[in-house]
Design an enzyme around this catalytic site. Structure first.
Site, PDB file in Angstrom:
ATOM      1  CG  HIS A 104     -44.394  -3.778 -25.882  1.00 20.03           C
ATOM      2  ND1 HIS A 104     -44.659  -4.829 -26.745  1.00 20.03           N
ATOM      3  CD2 HIS A 104     -43.040  -3.746 -25.752  1.00 20.03           C
ATOM      4  CE1 HIS A 104     -43.524  -5.403 -27.101  1.00 20.03           C
ATOM      5  NE2 HIS A 104     -42.523  -4.758 -26.517  1.00 20.03           N
ATOM      6  CD  GLU A 105     -41.423  -0.357 -25.033  1.00 20.44           C
ATOM      7  OE1 GLU A 105     -40.487  -0.856 -24.353  1.00 20.44           O
ATOM      8  OE2 GLU A 105     -41.594  -0.636 -26.226  1.00 20.44           O
ATOM      9  CG  HIS A 108     -39.866  -4.497 -22.268  1.00 19.62           C
ATOM     10  ND1 HIS A 108     -39.780  -5.869 -22.415  1.00 19.62           N
ATOM     11  CD2 HIS A 108     -40.109  -4.009 -23.524  1.00 19.62           C
ATOM     12  CE1 HIS A 108     -39.969  -6.197 -23.682  1.00 19.62           C
ATOM     13  NE2 HIS A 108     -40.177  -5.086 -24.370  1.00 19.62           N
TER      14      HIS A 108
END
Length: 225
Positions: A104-105, A108
């Site tokens: 997820h990170e 980003h």
């Protein structure tokens, strides 16, 4: 001096601080270990790391990841000011959870690298990256949703992504729910259908492995042109 007595460096005088110090140290060691496993074995993470390197943003474990204690409501975050991923060592307890948070990170971080996202002043940019991260990381996979006892039929993945993106925005920005919902709706279709660098929505490890192989083969193809 009695060498058989274990040195506690004075922390015995402050039992609560002693407990926090050694518990935090233990959690940090565990976090570092599960992070390394995720980077070495998760097909999602491996593809993203390779894609970031190919985009001119190579990732270093020591420089770009930090295991820290966090508020009990979050598992991780991306600090755009220093290009660093925060992993919440007190809230990540399983390898599968670490794999999802790292993925997820990293999404980003990938967006930050390739698109120069205005994280602080453009809510549409933030919403777009949150939609992509929720969709592509496995946050809304069948197994993840089943573990939360969330079941649905038609367009359940889309609704899960929409809801998680909305909650992420509300958690980090002072914005009312109605405005956040409007922003998510405005960018949802475009951002939901942006599957870079996977080329598809990796609904599970098998899909992610296929996407990773495809990405590697694409590099070989272009290298031979």
């Amino acid at each position: 001096m009695d060498q058989t007595k274990q040195e506690d460096y004075g922390y015995g005088l402050f039992p609560e601080r002693k407990a926090r110090k050694f518990e935090s140290f233990r959690l940090n060691l565990k976090c570092q270990g599960t992070l390394q496993i995720a980077m070495d074995t998760s097909p999602h993470a491996k593809l993203l790391l390779q894609a970031m390197k190919g985009s001119g943003c190579p990732v270093s474990k020591d420089r770009h990841f930090s295991c820290e204690d966090c508020d009990g409501t979050v598992s991780g975050g991306f600090d755009a000011t220093v290009s660093q991923i925060v992993l919440c060592q007190n809230n990540i307890h399983q390898q599968s959870h670490m794999n999802r948070v790292v993925t997820h990170e990293l999404i980003h971080a990938f967006d930050h690298c390739r698109a120069h996202v205005d994280w602080f002043d453009n809510f549409r940019h933030l919403a777009c990256s949150e939609i992509r991260a929720a969709s592509l990381s496995g946050d809304c996979s069948f197994s993840s949703e089943a573990a939360r006892l969330n079941f649905g039929l038609k367009q359940h993945h889309q609704e899960c992504v929409r809801g998680r993106a909305l909650r992420s925005i509300l958690a980090v920005r002072k914005i009312d729910t109605a405005e956040a919902e409007k922003i998510v709706d405005e960018v949802f279709d475009t951002c939901f259908n942006d599957h870079a660098p996977f080329g598809r929505i990796p609904h599970g490890a098998k899909d992610a492995k296929f996407a990773h192989r495809h990405y590697e083969n694409r590099d070989r193809y272009y290298a031979n042109l």
